[in-house]
Design a protein around this motif. Sequence first.
Motif, PDB file in Angstrom:
ATOM      1  N   PRO A 461       0.841  -1.212   0.000  1.00 24.16           N
ATOM      2  CA  PRO A 461       0.000   0.000   0.000  1.00 24.16           C
ATOM      3  C   PRO A 461       0.871   1.254   0.000  1.00 24.16           C
ATOM      4  CG  PRO A 461      -0.792  -1.595   1.620  1.00 24.16           C
ATOM      5  CD  PRO A 461       0.525  -2.113   1.122  1.00 24.16           C
ATOM      6  N   ALA A 462       0.347   2.309  -0.596  1.00 22.72           N
ATOM      7  CA  ALA A 462       1.124   3.552  -0.726  1.00 22.72           C
ATOM      8  C   ALA A 462       1.488   4.149   0.622  1.00 22.72           C
ATOM      9  CB  ALA A 462       0.338   4.561  -1.553  1.00 22.72           C
ATOM     10  N   GLY A 463       0.742   3.799   1.666  1.00 16.21           N
ATOM     11  CA  GLY A 463       1.004   4.361   2.978  1.00 16.21           C
ATOM     12  C   GLY A 463       2.378   4.039   3.526  1.00 16.21           C
ATOM     13  N   TRP A 464       2.963   2.928   3.106  1.00 18.65           N
ATOM     14  CA  TRP A 464       4.289   2.569   3.602  1.00 18.65           C
ATOM     15  C   TRP A 464       5.326   3.628   3.220  1.00 18.65           C
ATOM     16  CZ3 TRP A 464       5.612  -0.843   7.146  1.00 18.65           C
ATOM     17  CH2 TRP A 464       4.755  -1.908   7.432  1.00 18.65           C
ATOM     18  N   GLN A 465       5.289   4.108   1.991  1.00 13.37           N
ATOM     19  CA  GLN A 465       6.246   5.133   1.584  1.00 13.37           C
ATOM     20  C   GLN A 465       5.994   6.445   2.322  1.00 13.37           C
ATOM     21  OE1 GLN A 465       6.474   5.540  -2.660  1.00 13.37           O
ATOM     22  NE2 GLN A 465       6.911   3.367  -3.009  1.00 13.37           N
ATOM     23  N   PRO A 499       7.706  -6.474   6.994  1.00 16.86           N
ATOM     24  CA  PRO A 499       8.597  -5.720   6.105  1.00 16.86           C
ATOM     25  C   PRO A 499       9.068  -4.392   6.685  1.00 16.86           C
ATOM     26  CG  PRO A 499       6.335  -5.459   5.385  1.00 16.86           C
ATOM     27  CD  PRO A 499       6.305  -6.427   6.535  1.00 16.86           C
ATOM     28  N   ALA A 500       8.541  -3.985   7.845  1.00 20.48           N
ATOM     29  CA  ALA A 500       8.881  -2.672   8.395  1.00 20.48           C
ATOM     30  C   ALA A 500      10.383  -2.444   8.553  1.00 20.48           C
ATOM     31  CB  ALA A 500       8.162  -2.466   9.739  1.00 20.48           C
ATOM     32  N   PRO A 501      11.173  -3.408   9.043  1.00 19.63           N
ATOM     33  CA  PRO A 501      12.609  -3.140   9.200  1.00 19.63           C
ATOM     34  C   PRO A 501      13.325  -2.775   7.910  1.00 19.63           C
ATOM     35  CG  PRO A 501      11.986  -5.065  10.479  1.00 19.63           C
ATOM     36  CD  PRO A 501      10.809  -4.714   9.616  1.00 19.63           C
ATOM     37  N   ARG A 502      12.800  -3.209   6.781  1.00 19.32           N
ATOM     38  CA  ARG A 502      13.462  -2.902   5.515  1.00 19.32           C
ATOM     39  C   ARG A 502      12.803  -1.741   4.775  1.00 19.32           C
ATOM     40  NH1 ARG A 502      13.856  -8.198   6.727  1.00 19.32           N
ATOM     41  NH2 ARG A 502      15.881  -9.196   6.429  1.00 19.32           N
ATOM     42  N   LEU A 503      11.608  -1.379   5.187  1.00 23.80           N
ATOM     43  CA  LEU A 503      10.907  -0.273   4.531  1.00 23.80           C
ATOM     44  C   LEU A 503      11.139   1.070   5.209  1.00 23.80           C
ATOM     45  CD1 LEU A 503       7.486  -1.970   3.706  1.00 23.80           C
ATOM     46  CD2 LEU A 503       8.918  -0.788   2.053  1.00 23.80           C
ATOM     47  N   LEU A 504      11.565   1.048   6.472  1.00 25.49           N
ATOM     48  CA  LEU A 504      11.660   2.284   7.241  1.00 25.49           C
ATOM     49  C   LEU A 504      13.115   2.701   7.445  1.00 25.49           C
ATOM     50  CD1 LEU A 504       8.912   1.618   9.943  1.00 25.49           C
ATOM     51  CD2 LEU A 504       8.688   2.613   7.651  1.00 25.49           C
ATOM     52  N   PRO A 505      13.375   4.011   7.525  1.00 25.21           N
ATOM     53  CA  PRO A 505      14.759   4.507   7.584  1.00 25.21           C
ATOM     54  C   PRO A 505      15.392   4.467   8.972  1.00 25.21           C
ATOM     55  CG  PRO A 505      13.243   6.351   7.487  1.00 25.21           C
ATOM     56  CD  PRO A 505      12.417   5.112   7.350  1.00 25.21           C
ATOM     57  N   ARG A 506      14.650   4.019   9.993  1.00 26.75           N
ATOM     58  CA  ARG A 506      15.201   3.882  11.335  1.00 26.75           C
ATOM     59  C   ARG A 506      15.151   2.415  11.746  1.00 26.75           C
ATOM     60  NH1 ARG A 506      18.077   8.063  12.850  1.00 26.75           N
ATOM     61  NH2 ARG A 506      17.914   7.188  14.940  1.00 26.75           N
ATOM     62  N   ASP A 507      15.960   2.044  12.729  1.00 28.59           N
ATOM     63  CA  ASP A 507      15.951   0.668  13.209  1.00 28.59           C
ATOM     64  C   ASP A 507      14.592   0.320  13.795  1.00 28.59           C
ATOM     65  OD1 ASP A 507      18.489  -0.810  12.927  1.00 28.59           O
ATOM     66  OD2 ASP A 507      19.325   0.944  13.923  1.00 28.59           O
TER      67      ASP A 507
END
Length: 634
Positions: A461-465, A499-507
């Motif tokens: 979903p677009a919300g992840w970006q 997928p959050a650990p690889r989609l987000l710019p923080r740990d």
Amino acid sequence: MLPPHTGRHVGWLSVTAGDRDDGGPRRQWLPAAWSLALALLVVGPLLAPGYLLLRDAVSTPRSYPTDAALGLGDAAPRAVPQDGLLAALSTVVDGGLVVKAVLVAALWAAGWGAAVLTRRTLCAALGPQLVAATLAIWNPYVAERLLQGHWSLLTGYAALPWTALAAQRIRAHTGTTGRFRRPSRQHPERHYGSSEFSGPNHQTQQADSISGTGRAWAGLAGWFAVAGLTPTGSLLAGIVAVVVVGRRNVLGVVGLWVVAAAPWLVGAGLSGGGAEPSDPAGVVAFAARAEPGLGTLGSLVGLGGIWNGDAVPASRTTGFALVATVVLVLLVASGVRAVAAAGDPGTRRLRRALLVIAAVAVVMPALGATGWGVAVGEWLVTRVPGAGLLRDTQKYVALAVPAYTVCAAAGCRAVAVAVRNRAPAVEAVPLVAAVFVAVPLVTLPDLAWGVGGALRPVHYPAGWQRVAAAIDGPGDVAVLPAGMFRRFPFSGRVAVLDPAPRLLPRDVLQTGELPVRGRVVAGEGGRARDVERLLANGAAPGELAARGVGWVLVEKTTPGPLGASETTLAQLDSRYADADLALYRVPGPIDPHGPSDATHRALAIAAHLVWALCLLGGAVWSTARRARTSPVRR
């Protein structure tokens, strides 16, 4: 390499000149083309637009060089340098395309490598080479690891035949004394690259010897780096190289392996995650599993037996698994005697080493699933740092595949010779090779087209970006619901890694806890467990901030425990919300990372650069001057 056959009898290799594969580059590229065709047939549906998200496999449009991606998180660095590579490449290329390309290349290299190994150790014709390539790609091990989402492990699997050849070249160049070795003029076939020493004078021979040895070591470094995309793949290649290279070169090989494995070794040392004992419950949970009609040993002999009964092709869930295993064993057994006995001493030594590795790779996981084997495994993971890498013992069955492919190719040749002796008018080699190629395809039909369609792309979903763009301040990310696995509407019916650990710019904090066979295997993420407990109890925001948490992400469309987290969320600042996701900012000062973290990141990045140098430098140096030093056809 054996000289071109002239019609004389050479043991079991008594064939006509037409059976040999001395037909030039065109014929030598046919196995590569066939391997690529099979690889594309396997991953077919995944080549459509979208991303791989299946059990442990997570690909994303963009990933980031977080501490966890560099191996510095709370958990053991199990996806290093894989995650660091994706973080680097996804800045210029879509990360989903990178994963697809690596997966296709791994399957391609596995088949092509098996064909090259067969050609160089058996002087096999085109037909047996295609047999080896087919079996290397089309087998239960590949199918099960794809279904489990272990796409990066398959790079280590693909590197095994190439690693064996590189180690054998080192042994051939240096001999048993560890010095540069000049080949026998009477038996040039006993040494890889023997024509490199056919120069007009001693100085040329010595220079070529040094050059050939350097290329052999560079090639090994490159394949160590390819295999080392994950720690397990690194171990697989290291085992093969140590066994094949000879005792005089072992220290050099181990040193080179340590350099190529630097990212995860350094990460484990700096984070301490790899030094902590593992949960002994994981030994039973990840033990090899018996398939229908087969015991554990039989399943492993058939290259199956993964611990997760859901990550198995449908054809391996019925009594047909027994039939397929028996046929595979017959295919391999038909060439064992020839592989062990035929050929010149150098290649015979290599083939026997591969047979020994295969036997151990099948027997040891079977023993590990017994009562006393489980007891030994539990002792190891609780007392030996890093022994948790060994708990999924079925992974190491990959070590048997190089021997399996060579034996199947030799069996094809042996059966063809027997057929021609009885019916001289029959074109035996093409006929028998066609049968041997068809057998793996027929006995595992559901590997085709994404392992029965399971390997298919998803769309986030677009919300992840938008969430990733909204995270613009310090602090790690806590995620709700608790746990590491998700069931999103867009991801299908099976549980997938968050997928959050690889989609987000923080740990992103993760406990590392794994639900396996109805039990939970504890992970190393102690801080993540504390944060999950605080959220479940509705703790004050200050308690989260004190543990370095700056953000809380709620994934609304996946089931899981939330506890009293609404109490905590009500005290946080809402930064983004839609039907799928909600992002909250933890107010107040966030406890910063320690002063040593910058140093640790620098060391981890340096280790990744060393690995990249092995990968790129090995490829460039090992192919340098290949045109001048290629073997002379006689």
